[in-house]
Design a protein around this motif. Structure first.
Motif, PDB file in Angstrom:
ATOM      1  N   PHE A   1       0.682  -1.202   0.055  1.00  0.00           N
ATOM      2  CA  PHE A   1      -0.206  -0.067   0.153  1.00  0.00           C
ATOM      3  C   PHE A   1       0.749   1.388   0.009  1.00  0.00           C
ATOM      4  O   PHE A   1       0.816   1.982  -0.770  1.00  0.00           O
ATOM      5  CB  PHE A   1      -0.694   0.085   1.265  1.00  0.00           C
TER       6      PHE A   1
ATOM      7  N   MET B   1     -15.219   9.083   0.175  1.00  0.00           N
ATOM      8  CA  MET B   1     -14.688   8.561  -0.903  1.00  0.00           C
ATOM      9  C   MET B   1     -14.854   9.361  -2.365  1.00  0.00           C
ATOM     10  O   MET B   1     -14.134   9.585  -3.098  1.00  0.00           O
ATOM     11  CB  MET B   1     -15.225   7.129  -1.097  1.00  0.00           C
TER      12      MET B   1
ATOM     13  N   ILE C   1      -6.280   6.661  -7.018  1.00  0.00           N
ATOM     14  CA  ILE C   1      -5.677   7.577  -6.280  1.00  0.00           C
ATOM     15  C   ILE C   1      -4.430   7.627  -6.666  1.00  0.00           C
ATOM     16  O   ILE C   1      -3.483   8.491  -6.626  1.00  0.00           O
ATOM     17  CB  ILE C   1      -6.034   7.615  -4.687  1.00  0.00           C
ATOM     18  N   GLN C   2      -3.811   6.250  -6.535  1.00  0.00           N
ATOM     19  CA  GLN C   2      -2.331   6.005  -7.055  1.00  0.00           C
ATOM     20  C   GLN C   2      -1.966   6.646  -8.157  1.00  0.00           C
ATOM     21  O   GLN C   2      -0.918   7.448  -8.429  1.00  0.00           O
ATOM     22  CB  GLN C   2      -1.890   4.607  -6.904  1.00  0.00           C
ATOM     23  N   ARG C   3      -2.882   6.577  -9.222  1.00  0.00           N
ATOM     24  CA  ARG C   3      -2.520   7.048 -10.510  1.00  0.00           C
ATOM     25  C   ARG C   3      -2.766   8.538 -10.542  1.00  0.00           C
ATOM     26  O   ARG C   3      -1.969   9.239 -11.370  1.00  0.00           O
ATOM     27  CB  ARG C   3      -3.445   6.364 -11.577  1.00  0.00           C
TER      28      ARG C   3
ATOM     29  N   SER D   1      -4.926  10.144   3.756  1.00  0.00           N
ATOM     30  CA  SER D   1      -5.828   9.837   5.147  1.00  0.00           C
ATOM     31  C   SER D   1      -7.231   9.136   4.712  1.00  0.00           C
ATOM     32  O   SER D   1      -7.508   8.118   5.131  1.00  0.00           O
ATOM     33  CB  SER D   1      -6.338  10.924   5.840  1.00  0.00           C
TER      34      SER D   1
ATOM     35  N   LEU E   1       2.671   1.975  -3.317  1.00  0.00           N
ATOM     36  CA  LEU E   1       1.881   2.503  -4.438  1.00  0.00           C
ATOM     37  C   LEU E   1       1.459   3.957  -3.994  1.00  0.00           C
ATOM     38  O   LEU E   1       1.631   4.794  -4.921  1.00  0.00           O
ATOM     39  CB  LEU E   1       0.728   1.765  -4.580  1.00  0.00           C
ATOM     40  N   ALA E   2       1.441   4.103  -2.727  1.00  0.00           N
ATOM     41  CA  ALA E   2       0.809   5.574  -2.267  1.00  0.00           C
ATOM     42  C   ALA E   2       1.874   6.644  -2.323  1.00  0.00           C
ATOM     43  O   ALA E   2       1.877   7.616  -2.866  1.00  0.00           O
ATOM     44  CB  ALA E   2       0.166   5.285  -0.969  1.00  0.00           C
TER      45      ALA E   2
ATOM     46  N   VAL F   1     -12.940  12.538  -2.513  1.00  0.00           N
ATOM     47  CA  VAL F   1     -11.383  12.393  -2.576  1.00  0.00           C
ATOM     48  C   VAL F   1     -11.306  11.841  -4.211  1.00  0.00           C
ATOM     49  O   VAL F   1     -10.370  12.245  -4.918  1.00  0.00           O
ATOM     50  CB  VAL F   1     -10.816  11.373  -1.670  1.00  0.00           C
TER      51      VAL F   1
ATOM     52  N   ILE G   1      -7.708   7.428   1.631  1.00  0.00           N
ATOM     53  CA  ILE G   1      -7.556   6.117   1.166  1.00  0.00           C
ATOM     54  C   ILE G   1      -7.112   4.975   2.157  1.00  0.00           C
ATOM     55  O   ILE G   1      -7.304   4.026   2.082  1.00  0.00           O
ATOM     56  CB  ILE G   1      -6.708   5.945  -0.056  1.00  0.00           C
TER      57      ILE G   1
ATOM     58  N   ALA H   1      -1.569  20.857  -1.010  1.00  0.00           N
ATOM     59  CA  ALA H   1      -1.580  21.168   0.446  1.00  0.00           C
ATOM     60  C   ALA H   1      -1.643  19.489   0.954  1.00  0.00           C
ATOM     61  O   ALA H   1      -1.864  18.529   0.215  1.00  0.00           O
ATOM     62  CB  ALA H   1      -3.309  21.620   0.776  1.00  0.00           C
TER      63      ALA H   1
ATOM     64  N   VAL I   1     -10.880   2.685  -6.122  1.00  0.00           N
ATOM     65  CA  VAL I   1     -10.833   4.234  -5.903  1.00  0.00           C
ATOM     66  C   VAL I   1      -9.356   4.105  -5.342  1.00  0.00           C
ATOM     67  O   VAL I   1      -8.673   5.181  -5.703  1.00  0.00           O
ATOM     68  CB  VAL I   1     -11.808   4.484  -4.609  1.00  0.00           C
ATOM     69  N   ILE I   2      -8.913   3.289  -4.307  1.00  0.00           N
ATOM     70  CA  ILE I   2      -7.472   3.435  -3.829  1.00  0.00           C
ATOM     71  C   ILE I   2      -6.464   3.278  -5.165  1.00  0.00           C
ATOM     72  O   ILE I   2      -5.650   4.164  -5.000  1.00  0.00           O
ATOM     73  CB  ILE I   2      -7.242   2.069  -2.912  1.00  0.00           C
TER      74      ILE I   2
ATOM     75  N   TYR J   1      -5.955  12.988   0.992  1.00  0.00           N
ATOM     76  CA  TYR J   1      -6.252  12.164   0.186  1.00  0.00           C
ATOM     77  C   TYR J   1      -5.699  10.853   0.695  1.00  0.00           C
ATOM     78  O   TYR J   1      -6.089   9.735   0.754  1.00  0.00           O
ATOM     79  CB  TYR J   1      -5.438  12.348  -1.193  1.00  0.00           C
TER      80      TYR J   1
ATOM     81  N   PRO K   1      -3.241  11.347  -8.133  1.00  0.00           N
ATOM     82  CA  PRO K   1      -3.079  11.543  -6.449  1.00  0.00           C
ATOM     83  C   PRO K   1      -4.106  12.561  -6.001  1.00  0.00           C
ATOM     84  O   PRO K   1      -4.383  12.731  -4.951  1.00  0.00           O
ATOM     85  CB  PRO K   1      -1.616  12.039  -6.158  1.00  0.00           C
ATOM     86  N   ARG K   2      -4.560  13.343  -7.056  1.00  0.00           N
ATOM     87  CA  ARG K   2      -5.318  14.734  -6.536  1.00  0.00           C
ATOM     88  C   ARG K   2      -7.038  14.279  -6.977  1.00  0.00           C
ATOM     89  O   ARG K   2      -7.716  15.326  -6.868  1.00  0.00           O
ATOM     90  CB  ARG K   2      -4.860  15.622  -7.194  1.00  0.00           C
TER      91      ARG K   2
ATOM     92  N   SER L   1       3.302   7.771  -5.551  1.00  0.00           N
ATOM     93  CA  SER L   1       2.622   8.517  -6.442  1.00  0.00           C
ATOM     94  C   SER L   1       2.416   9.848  -5.861  1.00  0.00           C
ATOM     95  O   SER L   1       1.787  10.628  -6.337  1.00  0.00           O
ATOM     96  CB  SER L   1       1.054   7.842  -6.565  1.00  0.00           C
ATOM     97  N   ARG L   2       3.209   9.670  -4.686  1.00  0.00           N
ATOM     98  CA  ARG L   2       2.843  11.355  -3.763  1.00  0.00           C
ATOM     99  C   ARG L   2       1.369  11.566  -3.238  1.00  0.00           C
ATOM    100  O   ARG L   2       1.230  12.752  -3.545  1.00  0.00           O
ATOM    101  CB  ARG L   2       3.714  12.461  -4.626  1.00  0.00           C
ATOM    102  N   VAL L   3       0.964  10.550  -3.060  1.00  0.00           N
ATOM    103  CA  VAL L   3      -0.325  10.697  -2.390  1.00  0.00           C
ATOM    104  C   VAL L   3      -0.146  11.209  -1.102  1.00  0.00           C
ATOM    105  O   VAL L   3       0.563  10.696  -0.207  1.00  0.00           O
ATOM    106  CB  VAL L   3      -1.121   9.554  -2.244  1.00  0.00           C
ATOM    107  N   SER L   4      -0.666  12.503  -0.673  1.00  0.00           N
ATOM    108  CA  SER L   4      -0.463  13.139   0.473  1.00  0.00           C
ATOM    109  C   SER L   4      -1.733  13.853   1.262  1.00  0.00           C
ATOM    110  O   SER L   4      -2.747  13.624   0.603  1.00  0.00           O
ATOM    111  CB  SER L   4       0.671  14.088   0.340  1.00  0.00           C
TER     112      SER L   4
END
Lengths: 369, 444, 526
Positions: free
Chosen positions: A142, C461, C509-511, A157, A145-146, C464, A159, C526, C505-506, A155, C513-514, A149-152
């Protein structure tokens, strides 16, 4: 090299000390003496300490790296399930249906043989290993992948919440082979020690306290090392750290996996003391409560996580007996008041305000109104 | 920025704080354990009430707490039991299963309750079962459940599957000549076990496998469009179809609403439910539901003097003439009266004596007959089938001629078909295998 | 007592089954034997007994009573009783008369009988409904009545319904000639819906030609219905999506403008649902005629109440937590616990009954689709709310200020916009919209203190997934997630479908991210 300071040694020493005192209080005085600690209190403290391990794990990722994981209870629950599976297999013939290999719930679902993912859980060592490996592996995949992709921020939280919710739904399914809604229960003994015996309970409390102490020391080691400094840099100014040549993703991933493993240990120690593991441990509400514990205690301090976990759960135990119709007001009020008046937690109550605010929003992008 | 040591830069505070906290924790935790000074044989008798007052199960369980308080108050007006007053101890396990176990332990060790009335879901019962067995407590469990259990420390006043599901299916087969069956349930143990039993039963009556559709949904499922469409489709193969619903609590409201909206009337495809009672109907618009059925052992609309008196007392106690009564409330009524009678028979509240005295105790139920506690710790019950009326009450359309004895071990599950439970001497076993002649498993 | 009556009924049953004497048929109603009652109803209708209509109407309305000696009474609106057979008023007292109830068997007989009687009614809609009922019950005894009625019929749509009902009766009767049956099968096949298919599958002992025709008919109908199934999934997906949209759009506003994770959002939805309940209670008590408008009245009220509570929350709690959005999460979580308990204390923990007005009940058949009216209304409502919000954001000055604050708070403040006030209004707006969502949700879900908990995760969900701060993203995200969920459900089941959507969805979001439509620009980082 970790500084062997008061701050490092005092909390684990105190935790161990309290645990030893409680155990002595149970074993030594006679049952009628006012100093006698009932075994029920021993188990309860053990449960609180297991939660404290989860809180510690969460503080590591949130307080020091800035990842607000709203699904950390998933790792805790996975560790619990791993240990629970071992305990189920230990029941053997003593189950309700008397089947040596199949746990009770599989028997009444009319399954004839053990699914492959249950193999090996009749060995204590294997189960313990799984309690570490499975949460760690999930966190690895997890997180990889997260973070790549620089999910921060928010977002990430959300996921993490999606992750734990998906696991909740999955484990609720009876077809999954983990006991469905009833979960795993009716345990008899652990590594040969009967779970109902006082001596086992005392032993488990000591083991949990020891695990908490070791986890604390490990966390301190990480946090005080050079690695720890980079983590704080990542938390407060990620882009800058990246431009300086570090790879924040790797550091985040490392701490995330470490934190998941620690949470898994907490879960593994939790289940023999509580006697049941059920999919509702995966519920997002549990993860949010864990965040509350850390917030109440003071995030970014490790000690605060322990204090917060113990205090809030103590409060819950007390209020659900003393005010059964109104305890939610008390608990909800506690959360509101803590965030308003104790924003940096109990442990920092008498602290002078630090120069750069320890806000979750990095200082350069403060959205102050 | 030396933020890592921020927590204890004030060593004094840190040390003191930790020590103070440790002391508080120790004190707080042991406080719960301080045994009460009351001796077991004199002074008020404590009755534990272990029902969720918050969380998802509060909807169903709060009314059971209230009825217990009423029963205790009534008994105290009659002078209590053995001349001693009854004191209720109410706790809120908050629909949280580990908290159930914790509270149960507290009720038995700290409060030293002579008996505990509680639980609703099977999970909650399973999580407190080890506690009651370890501490030799006594739990009265009032809800219909899936069977497959027979503990010495539990009295099951709710229905086992053969006291609810099978008579309902029989009624539909006979009266409505149903040939196709949809077994719709929430995905957990009670519906799964019940459906297993029903599937085997239907097949034994000659229903083909293709005429049985089994479907499971998660808790709180609120979007029934697909499934209701599937039911409609299944029901249009030319044979009379019925739905046997073990859908739990909350999900029933949107299910029935969707049924009504898609135009499925009870005269086309009747739905018989096992978890829908007056309490659940109070939260629904029942006009589209008229004609759908439920199977219970008691309905509020049962016309007997005992029931009328009970309802009157209930309305006076709860100060709300619109509150309904339902089957689990009757189960508590029966269970409580059985406990009182057993204590009077044994002359003591000691658990072992009461458990022995309980077997064979007979008290009146609210539907005009008597209920007896059998050796398997289950009670005899009549089975009533009722149709929903537009005022939220049930019209009893069928009733078993006599009382049905519970079959707690299902004859349709291979591992349990040879088991019986009987806690009377000499068997004293919850899962005695009649074929091998041995007492198996761990239910002592 | 019932047992005695039952035995009497049993004894009498063969007697009047043979005699066919109406006066004995009436005595079946007081007997308590449901099978006898059903037979009596059918017999009375077939014999065109003059009182049959009155009995059936009284049974359906729950106004048929029996005295202890078996006389039948009808209770009028004023509470007075009249004897059924003679029509004379009878003095009777509530305790001595027993209400006659039906079971499903009796209900079916009543419906079929009513159908037969109403075939000749004056109103064409009634005649059409009667023909529909007779099609469903395919009662062979009604055949002669149907043939007569059809001969007299002038209205083409009613005639068509009667022809179908006639065909149903012919196909089920054992002694109709084969040619007539084949023609009937063709008529039924032309009708083409699920009931037609069911009927064709249940023809008793068909000749080979009839069986073949029926089989072909079923295959043809099923093929068409399968195409409609796809449309059905789309409709279900849209309706689920619109529910998600309503629940999430308030959150998107507070999230987007203020960056606040409001965990009490679900409770705002719950409050809206309870407002609907209270409005309906008041209407039921004081102005029952307005029930049809109750939902319409509740919508603005819910908006105001939830919005006011939202503003209070913002002023009382959130305002102190500026710049600390994650602490706001914790505080609002605590608040959600308090709100849930408060509602539980005021209204009790059980579900409350929120009724659906008649114009929202039932369904609209559209080819092979059954469009349920409540869901259709919710879809339209969601679109209306969305359009109104977009209009607010784009065309009003408040909207302009909100957008400015979203994009760059510091700059907006520097331009003279009073950001604290905008925050309060935004939070109020988001909460108000959530309240309106609660009104809609009260029509399809339970109204209980736990209502909000079921939607909070899904709302997050959606927000986001769609991209924080962008309403189009929320709308598209909601509809997409709804449709994907509904297409997966028939194959994977409800649980796996939901899990699959979460995993999607998870991964998504990886693909990205926003989210689907991220806010661009440095200030949005942010």
């Amino acid at each position: 090299m970790m500084r062997v300071s008061f701050a490092t040694l005092a909390p684990p020493a105190l935790v161990l000390g309290c645990a030893v005192l409680l155990v002595l209080g149970n074993v030594v005085p006679a049952a009628s003496s006012p100093f006698h600690v009932p075994i029920f209190a021993v188990s309860l403290t053990g449960k609180y300490l297991a939660y404290a391990i989860l809180a510690l794990a969460l503080d590591l990722v949130w307080g020091y790296v800035g990842i607000l994981s709203l699904g950390h209870a998933a790792f805790f629950a996975l560790g619990s399930y791993a240990m629970g599976m071992y305990l189920m297999r230990e029941i053997g013939r003593r189950g309700v249906y008397g089947n040596a290999t199949l746990p009770d719930f599989m028997v009444f679902l009319n399954w004839t043989k053990l699914p492959w993912y249950w193999y090996g859980f009749d060995h204590f060592a294997f189960a313990t290993l799984m309690a570490l490996v499975v949460p760690g592996l999930l966190a690895l995949v997890f997180g990889f992948l997260a973070f790549r992709s620089r999910v921060s921020g928010v977002y990430l939280s959300i996921i993490t919440q999606a992750l734990t919710f998906a696991l909740l739904l999955a484990f609720f399914r009876n077809n999954m082979g983990f006991g469905g809604n009833n979960g795993l229960t009716d345990f008899k003994d652990i590594a040969g020690f009967p779970l109902q015996a006082d001596s086992t309970r005392n032993g488990l409390l000591l083991a949990t306290a020891l695990a908490l102490a070791l986890a604390f020391l490990l966390a301190r080691f990480v946090v005080l090392s050079r690695l720890g400094k980079i983590l704080i840099a990542v938390r407060d100014a990620e882009s800058r750290t990246r431009f300086l040549g570090y790879r924040p993703e790797s550091y985040k991933l490392f701490v995330f996996v470490l934190s998941a493993v620690i949470a898994g240990i907490g879960g593994a120690l939790y289940v023999p003391q509580v006697g049941i593991i059920n999919p509702s441990e995966f519920s997002p509400a549990n993860s949010i409560e864990a965040v509350i514990w850390v917030a109440v205690g003071g995030r970014g301090t490790l000690t605060g996580a322990i204090i917060g976990a113990v205090l809030v759960n103590l409060g819950k135990t007390y209020f659900t007996s003393a005010l059964p119709d109104f305890w939610l007001y008390a608990l909800g009020g506690l959360f509101i008041l803590t965030t308003l008046f104790l924003p940096r937690g109990l442990v920092r109550l008498f602290e002078a305000k630090p120069v750069a605010a320890l806000s979750e929003v990095p200082a350069t992008k403060a959205r102050a109104a | 920025m030396a933020t890592d040591d921020v927590s204890l830069t004030r060593r004094g505070f840190g040390g003191l704080g930790m020590a103070a906290l440790a002391a508080a924790t120790l004190g707080g935790v042991t406080k719960f354990g301080i045994s009460s000074a009351h001796a077991a044989e004199s002074g008020p008798i404590k009755i534990g009430i272990l029902h969720s007052l918050s969380g998802t199960m509060a909807i169903s369980e709060t009314t059971l707490k209230d009825v217990m308080l009423m029963l205790i108050e009534e008994q105290n007006k009659k002078g209590g039991v053995l001349g001693r007053k009854l004191v209720p101890v109410v706790v809120d396990p908050a629909s949280n299963w580990p908290l159930f176990a914790e509270k149960a332990r507290g009720l038995l060790t700290s409060d030293k309750c002579a008996a505990v009335f509680g639980c609703w879901t099977s999970v909650s019962r399973k999580s407190v079962l080890p506690v009651f067995e370890e501490l030799n407590g006594l739990l009265f469990y009032p809800v219909q459940y899936e069977g497959q259990e027979c503990s010495r420390n539990v009295v099951y006043t709710g229905a086992a599957p053969n006291q609810q599901a099978i008579p309902a299916v029989d009624y539909l087969m006979k009266e409505d000549k149903v040939q196709r069956w949809v077994l719709a349930g929430t995905d957990y143990v009670y519906p799964r076990t019940t459906n297993q039993i029903l599937e085997a039963y239907l097949k034994s009556k000659g229903v083909a496998a293709s005429d049985i559709m089994i479907n499971y949904t998660p808790f709180g499922h609120s979007d029934w469009q697909n499934i209701v469409a599937q039911i409609k489709q299944f029901g249009s193969a030319g044979k009379k179809t019925a739905v046997v619903s073990t859908i739990n609590g909350d999900a029933n409201v949107p299910f029935y609403k969707e049924l009504g909206n898609q135009g499925i009337k009870a005269t086309d495809i009747p739905v018989v439910a096992f978890s829908v009672g007056e309490e659940e109907l109070a939260g629904m618009d029942t006009k589209p539901l008229v004609g759908h059925l439920a199977a219970w052992n008691y309905f509020m609309s049962v016309d007997t003097p005992a029931n009328k008196a009970f309802i009157k007392k209930w309305h006076e106690f709860i100060k709300n003439p619109k509150r309904t009564t339902n089957d689990p409330m009757e189960a508590h009524y029966i269970g409580f009266n059985m406990w009182v009678k057993a204590v009077q028979k044994a002359g003591t509240t000691d658990t072992n004596a009461v458990i022995d005295a309980l077997i064979g105790v007979s008290v009146p139920n609210l539907s005009g007959g008597y209920s007896t506690l059998m050796g398997n710790h289950h009670i005899t019950k009549p089975v009533l089938i009722g149709e929903i009326q537009d005022d939220g009450q049930f019209n009893v359309v069928s009733r078993t001629p006599g009382l049905v004895v519970a079959q707690e071990w299902s004859p349709y599950v291979a591992e349990t078909k040879d088991l019986i439970g009987d806690w009377r001497a000499p068997l004293s076993c919850g899962n005695f295998n009649v074929k091998t002649g041995k007492c198996g498993g761990a239910s002592k | 007592m019932r047992l005695v009556l039952f035995l009497i009924g049993l004894v009498l049953l063969p007697a009047f089954a043979r005699a066919g004497d109406p006066s004995n048929a009436y005595s079946a109603f007081a007997s308590g034997d449901y099978d006898a009652m059903a037979a009596a109803v059918t017999e009375l209708a077939a014999a065109a007994d003059p009182h049959a209509g009155a009995v059936i109407a009284a049974l359906q309305a729950g106004r048929l009573y029996a005295t202890e000696d078996g006389a039948l009474l009808i209770r009028g609106d004023d509470g007075n009783y009249t004897d059924l057979l003679s029509g004379k008023p009878v003095a009777a007292d509530e305790d001595t008369v027993k209400k006659i109830r039906m079971n499903n068997a009796v209900r079916r007989a009543v419906e079929a009988a009513e159908g037969g009687l109403q075939l000749f009614a004056a109103d064409p809609a009634t005649r059409r409904a009667a023909a529909e009922t007779l099609f469903k019950s395919h009662d062979t005894a009604a055949l002669s009545a149907l043939t007569r009625a059809r001969a007299k019929e002038r209205d083409p749509s009613v005639a068509e319904a009667m022809a179908e009902a006639e065909a149903a009766a012919i196909v089920m009767s054992p002694d109709a000639p084969e040619a007539a049956k084949l023609h009937a099968v063709a008529v039924i096949r032309a009708r083409g819906d699920l009931e037609a298919s069911a009927l064709l599958a249940s023809i008793p002992s068909p000749t080979p030609a009839v069986a073949a025709a029926a089989h072909n008919g079923i295959v043809a109908i099923q093929r068409v219905l399968q195409l409609w199934d796809v449309a059905e999934s789309v409709f279900y997906g849209l309706s689920l999506g619109s529910v998600l949209l309503l629940a999430a759009i308030g959150l998107a506003i507070t999230f987007g403008v203020m960056g606040v994770i409001n965990m009490a959002h679900g409770e705002m939805v719950m409050i809206g649902a309870y407002v609907t309940f209270v409005v309906q209670e008041i209407i039921r008590a004081h102005a029952p005629g307005l029930f049809g408008a109750s939902v319409v009245i509740a919508v603005p009220l819910a908006f105001i109440v939830a919005g006011a509570i939202g503003i209070a929350i913002e002023r009382g709690l959130i305002r102190f937590l500026y710049g600390r959005p994650l602490e706001t999460l914790l505080a609002t979580w605590g608040l959600s616990l308090v709100l849930q308990q408060a509602v539980r204390s005021i209204f009790g923990p059980t579900n409350r009954d929120v009724g659906t007005p008649s114009w929202m009940s039932g369904a609209l058949p559209l080819g092979g689709l059954t469009i349920t009216l409540n869901r259709l209304t919710i879809i339209l409502f969601a679109l209306a709310v969305f359009a109104a919000l977009m209009a607010l954001l784009r065309y009003t000055s408040l909207g302009l200020k909100m957008r400015a604050v979203t994009q760059n708070r510091a700059m907006a403040a520097a331009m003279g916009i009073r950001t604290p006030w905008i925050d309060a209004l935004t939070f109020g707006l988001g909460s108000g919209v959530a309240g309106m969502a609660g009104v809609a949700l009260s029509q399809i879900d339970n109204v209980s203190p736990n209502l909000g908990q079921g939607y909070i995760i899904d709302s997050f969900m959606v927000v986001v997934f769609g991209g924080v701060g962008n309403l189009w993203g929320t709308a598209l995200g909601a509809l997409l997630l709804g449709i994907v969920n509904k297409f997966l459900e028939p194959f994977a089941g409800a649980v796996l479908g939901k899990i699959a959507v979460l995993v999607l969805v998870i991964l998504f979001i990886q693909r990205r991210p926003r989210g689907l439509f991220p806010l661009k620009g440095r200030a949005a980082e942010a």
